[in-house]
Scaffold this motif. Sequence first.
Motif, PDB file in Angstrom:
ATOM      1  N   VAL A 299     145.200  -5.438  60.362  1.00 30.88           N
ATOM      2  CA  VAL A 299     145.837  -6.228  61.428  1.00 30.88           C
ATOM      3  C   VAL A 299     145.720  -5.492  62.763  1.00 30.88           C
ATOM      4  CG1 VAL A 299     147.445  -7.310  59.794  1.00 30.88           C
ATOM      5  CG2 VAL A 299     148.251  -5.406  61.176  1.00 30.88           C
ATOM      6  N   PHE A 300     145.751  -4.174  62.709  1.00 31.70           N
ATOM      7  CA  PHE A 300     145.550  -3.401  63.936  1.00 31.70           C
ATOM      8  C   PHE A 300     144.123  -3.636  64.447  1.00 31.70           C
ATOM      9  CE2 PHE A 300     143.622   0.499  65.657  1.00 31.70           C
ATOM     10  CZ  PHE A 300     144.349   0.614  66.831  1.00 31.70           C
ATOM     11  N   GLU A 301     143.167  -3.607  63.527  1.00 29.34           N
ATOM     12  CA  GLU A 301     141.772  -3.815  63.931  1.00 29.34           C
ATOM     13  C   GLU A 301     141.582  -5.202  64.544  1.00 29.34           C
ATOM     14  OE1 GLU A 301     139.485  -0.851  60.824  1.00 29.34           O
ATOM     15  OE2 GLU A 301     139.649  -2.964  60.326  1.00 29.34           O
ATOM     16  N   ALA A 302     142.272  -6.192  63.948  1.00 23.18           N
ATOM     17  CA  ALA A 302     142.163  -7.557  64.491  1.00 23.18           C
ATOM     18  C   ALA A 302     142.697  -7.574  65.926  1.00 23.18           C
ATOM     19  CB  ALA A 302     142.948  -8.527  63.604  1.00 23.18           C
ATOM     20  N   TYR A 303     143.781  -6.843  66.167  1.00 19.78           N
ATOM     21  CA  TYR A 303     144.372  -6.782  67.510  1.00 19.78           C
ATOM     22  C   TYR A 303     143.393  -6.129  68.496  1.00 19.78           C
ATOM     23  CZ  TYR A 303     147.457  -5.369  71.332  1.00 19.78           C
ATOM     24  OH  TYR A 303     148.017  -5.177  72.578  1.00 19.78           O
ATOM     25  N   VAL A 304     142.790  -5.015  68.058  1.00 14.57           N
ATOM     26  CA  VAL A 304     141.862  -4.298  68.950  1.00 14.57           C
ATOM     27  C   VAL A 304     140.686  -5.200  69.313  1.00 14.57           C
ATOM     28  CG1 VAL A 304     140.311  -2.291  69.148  1.00 14.57           C
ATOM     29  CG2 VAL A 304     142.554  -2.031  68.058  1.00 14.57           C
ATOM     30  N   PRO A 311     137.089  -1.596  66.947  1.00 12.11           N
ATOM     31  CA  PRO A 311     137.866  -0.590  66.216  1.00 12.11           C
ATOM     32  C   PRO A 311     137.012   0.264  65.283  1.00 12.11           C
ATOM     33  CG  PRO A 311     138.182  -2.760  65.228  1.00 12.11           C
ATOM     34  CD  PRO A 311     137.339  -2.964  66.451  1.00 12.11           C
ATOM     35  N   ALA A 312     135.762  -0.181  65.045  1.00  8.99           N
ATOM     36  CA  ALA A 312     134.921   0.543  64.080  1.00  8.99           C
ATOM     37  C   ALA A 312     134.674   1.981  64.509  1.00  8.99           C
ATOM     38  CB  ALA A 312     133.599  -0.187  63.879  1.00  8.99           C
ATOM     39  N   GLN A 313     134.786   2.254  65.805  1.00  8.89           N
ATOM     40  CA  GLN A 313     134.506   3.622  66.265  1.00  8.89           C
ATOM     41  C   GLN A 313     135.623   4.605  65.894  1.00  8.89           C
ATOM     42  OE1 GLN A 313     135.103   4.082  70.735  1.00  8.89           O
ATOM     43  NE2 GLN A 313     134.915   1.868  70.572  1.00  8.89           N
ATOM     44  N   ILE A 314     136.763   4.085  65.441  1.00  5.33           N
ATOM     45  CA  ILE A 314     137.890   4.973  65.122  1.00  5.33           C
ATOM     46  C   ILE A 314     137.659   5.752  63.822  1.00  5.33           C
ATOM     47  CG2 ILE A 314     140.348   4.975  64.444  1.00  5.33           C
ATOM     48  CD1 ILE A 314     140.666   2.547  66.336  1.00  5.33           C
ATOM     49  N   TRP A 315     137.197   5.067  62.783  1.00  3.58           N
ATOM     50  CA  TRP A 315     137.224   5.671  61.433  1.00  3.58           C
ATOM     51  C   TRP A 315     136.233   6.804  61.226  1.00  3.58           C
ATOM     52  CZ3 TRP A 315     141.820   4.608  60.637  1.00  3.58           C
ATOM     53  CH2 TRP A 315     142.345   3.395  61.078  1.00  3.58           C
ATOM     54  N   ASP A 358     140.810   5.238  75.243  1.00  3.92           N
ATOM     55  CA  ASP A 358     139.361   5.117  75.024  1.00  3.92           C
ATOM     56  C   ASP A 358     139.022   5.105  73.536  1.00  3.92           C
ATOM     57  OD1 ASP A 358     139.063   5.329  77.796  1.00  3.92           O
ATOM     58  OD2 ASP A 358     139.177   7.519  77.661  1.00  3.92           O
ATOM     59  N   LEU A 359     140.028   4.937  72.711  1.00  3.93           N
ATOM     60  CA  LEU A 359     139.891   4.968  71.248  1.00  3.93           C
ATOM     61  C   LEU A 359     139.386   6.332  70.757  1.00  3.93           C
ATOM     62  CD1 LEU A 359     138.586   1.375  70.336  1.00  3.93           C
ATOM     63  CD2 LEU A 359     140.933   2.188  70.589  1.00  3.93           C
ATOM     64  N   LYS A 360     139.716   7.364  71.513  1.00  5.95           N
ATOM     65  CA  LYS A 360     139.437   8.726  71.042  1.00  5.95           C
ATOM     66  C   LYS A 360     140.614   9.156  70.156  1.00  5.95           C
ATOM     67  CE  LYS A 360     139.032  13.419  73.025  1.00  5.95           C
ATOM     68  NZ  LYS A 360     138.480  14.132  71.932  1.00  5.95           N
ATOM     69  N   VAL A 361     140.284   9.786  69.033  1.00  7.88           N
ATOM     70  CA  VAL A 361     141.316  10.130  68.055  1.00  7.88           C
ATOM     71  C   VAL A 361     141.693  11.612  68.163  1.00  7.88           C
ATOM     72  CG1 VAL A 361     141.917  10.105  65.593  1.00  7.88           C
ATOM     73  CG2 VAL A 361     140.357   8.369  66.508  1.00  7.88           C
ATOM     74  N   PHE A 362     142.993  11.898  68.101  1.00  6.66           N
ATOM     75  CA  PHE A 362     143.502  13.279  68.127  1.00  6.66           C
ATOM     76  C   PHE A 362     144.265  13.542  66.835  1.00  6.66           C
ATOM     77  CE2 PHE A 362     143.007  12.116  72.507  1.00  6.66           C
ATOM     78  CZ  PHE A 362     142.566  13.283  73.130  1.00  6.66           C
ATOM     79  N   LEU A 363     144.216  14.797  66.418  1.00  2.71           N
ATOM     80  CA  LEU A 363     144.991  15.186  65.232  1.00  2.71           C
ATOM     81  C   LEU A 363     146.330  15.757  65.676  1.00  2.71           C
ATOM     82  CD1 LEU A 363     145.249  15.793  62.188  1.00  2.71           C
ATOM     83  CD2 LEU A 363     144.089  17.974  62.601  1.00  2.71           C
ATOM     84  N   MET A 364     147.403  15.306  65.012  1.00  2.00           N
ATOM     85  CA  MET A 364     148.732  15.830  65.307  1.00  2.00           C
ATOM     86  C   MET A 364     149.149  16.876  64.281  1.00  2.00           C
ATOM     87  SD  MET A 364     150.265  14.467  67.954  1.00  2.00           S
ATOM     88  CE  MET A 364     148.719  14.758  68.780  1.00  2.00           C
ATOM     89  N   GLU A 365     149.011  16.526  63.000  1.00  2.00           N
ATOM     90  CA  GLU A 365     149.414  17.484  61.966  1.00  2.00           C
ATOM     91  C   GLU A 365     148.944  17.001  60.597  1.00  2.00           C
ATOM     92  OE1 GLU A 365     153.557  17.723  60.995  1.00  2.00           O
ATOM     93  OE2 GLU A 365     153.916  15.637  61.549  1.00  2.00           O
ATOM     94  N   ALA A 366     149.013  17.917  59.629  1.00  2.00           N
ATOM     95  CA  ALA A 366     148.734  17.559  58.228  1.00  2.00           C
ATOM     96  C   ALA A 366     150.038  17.806  57.472  1.00  2.00           C
ATOM     97  CB  ALA A 366     147.619  18.436  57.673  1.00  2.00           C
ATOM     98  N   ASN A 367     150.537  16.771  56.820  1.00  2.00           N
ATOM     99  CA  ASN A 367     151.810  16.884  56.099  1.00  2.00           C
ATOM    100  C   ASN A 367     151.579  17.187  54.630  1.00  2.00           C
ATOM    101  OD1 ASN A 367     153.993  16.087  58.000  1.00  2.00           O
ATOM    102  ND2 ASN A 367     152.708  14.256  58.190  1.00  2.00           N
ATOM    103  N   MET A 368     152.216  18.250  54.174  1.00  2.00           N
ATOM    104  CA  MET A 368     152.206  18.513  52.749  1.00  2.00           C
ATOM    105  C   MET A 368     153.262  17.594  52.136  1.00  2.00           C
ATOM    106  SD  MET A 368     153.043  22.055  50.883  1.00  2.00           S
ATOM    107  CE  MET A 368     154.723  21.818  50.398  1.00  2.00           C
ATOM    108  N   SER A 369     153.095  17.161  50.913  1.00  2.00           N
ATOM    109  CA  SER A 369     154.061  16.274  50.276  1.00  2.00           C
ATOM    110  C   SER A 369     154.492  15.163  51.218  1.00  2.00           C
ATOM    111  CB  SER A 369     155.302  17.056  49.838  1.00  2.00           C
ATOM    112  OG  SER A 369     154.963  18.048  48.925  1.00  2.00           O
TER     113      SER A 369
END
Length: 516
Positions: A299-304, A311-315, A358-369
């Motif tokens: 649904v997010f992709e449909a919105y974009v 949205p294909a450039q995100i993944w 600009d649909l550039k992706v940033f990493l915030m964190e990696a969650n354990m569990s």
Amino acid sequence: MDASVVENAPNQKEVDGKMATTEESEKPSNSIGLLPIMIFLAATVATAVVVEVLPHASRVFPWKLADSSADQLQPPPTYAIFGRSPTEEHLVHVVNVLHKFGYKRVGVNDSWNLLWAHDYPFLSFANLKNLGQHQVVNHYPGCGYLTNKVDLCTTQLPFLPRAFRLPAEREEFLDYARENPQALFVQKHNEHRHIKVRAPADIAFGSNDSFVQEFVQRPYLVDGHKFDIGVYVVITSVNPLRVYIYTGDVLFRYCPVKYHPFDAENVDKYIVGDDYLPTWEVPSLRKYYNRFGGSMRTVFEAYVRDQGKDPAQIWPQVEHIVRTTIAAKEKDIVNILRSYRTHNFFDLMRFDLFIDEDLKVFLMEANMSPNLSSAHFKPNSLLYEQVLYSVFNLVGIRPLTSTSGALLGESSEMITTDKNLSTDLNKCAAHDCDKSCNKEECDLCLQCLSGSEYKMLQQAHQEHLHRVDMKRIFPKPIRDPMRFDVMAETANMSKKNAWMTRWFHNKCQFDAVWCN
Ligand SMILES: Nc1ncnc2c1ncn2[C@@H]1O[C@H](COP(=O)(O)OP(=O)(O)OP(=O)(O)O)[C@@H](O)[C@H]1O
């Protein structure tokens, strides 16, 4: 970073099977040692006796002799949970899925096949250094290198916002702030929570175990709301590394208050908290989600697309970020694993990322569990159970059938046998790899595999067969096997990773289904 720090690092708020891959030291080198030769000779003699009755048994390789317990009917497998919360409300879905699979719960001090460790540190109470062959644990020792926020965020990677460790990098931070007067910053701690945009003058420089990070401005907005995305990631092996991401859906969490006009004092505008706005309450997404049955991601992709963007450039960016981040920490994890006899671990994490205009992706964190509790948002229960269904299948925890009574051992030839693992037959023959394993060209030929290498391939093969909604991202999917430059792609990899990558490449040349 000191190994004990990582093993015992205080960790995230969201502390919400494979079989043994033995240590490198166990591996007989390509020049086969004396013992395997003796075993090999004995096996050859034994085989000669049965060869007329069972023609296929004539293909005897040294590692096959160790395989004695295959296909035995075993009692129902068991699981134990390590967690401190008395209600276990947050583990309802883990328990649900395991019970549906036929797993029986036992205590952590009993004999279990799966240990689901929710809380950290999980290393102290069980003898994880000597796990039995049929035991598996849902975390890798050393995964703190990925999930420890300070350590991860201060690693210099292009998709992490610029960050400075405090108090050590105070001066560098002040220089950076002077050179970038428009920049805003957030201060974060390992215990995280309650982050807020601050002016450089308001940063607490004395705070240990914290860092200051540039605040990324111009986020992509949906109906004016900032959001983050949570991607479920599974590591099934380290050295060689194998990483998968869940593709069935992605967790989208929206800020409850619109981003503009920006106000640093109102964190609900720019920080995703527990009371986030779910997809089904975002006006433009509601119709796609409720009426047309989309997932959070679709649904997010449909919105974009409605906004005229692709949205294909995100993944591909997301896959690149996860792959690069884990690969960057693999050596550290391998170092920790040196003191573990068997490596019967897997790790389910959630990578939190966000997307700018600009649909550039940033990493915030990696969650354990990662949080798998649907207490707050009931519609998430199916997502969590689907994630778990895929993860469990991938790592060898699979539903019992009424006839099998228990899981078929990983070593069952019904699932994986020599012909599923052998590749590059021409090369093996051209280099006479059945006579000597001294050439590098022989390192994927069956005769030249050590017992642990055989198991690595067996495990990779079974993961491929049982991926459900998991996509392998390391080794990287191969778009065009004919144009895939193995030498270039593996040039900077460890020997084991290059070896595993070549095996997938060989399989992919044989059948495209193996390319990704
Ligand atoms: N440097 C940044 N630039 C822009 N936004 C940020 C930044 N850091 C954090 N945020 C926003 O704040 C949210 C929470 O940040 P972060 O994940 O670091 O903290 P947390 O308290 O651990 O959150 P979580 O509940 O996701 O575990 C992010 O999803 C993002 O929306």
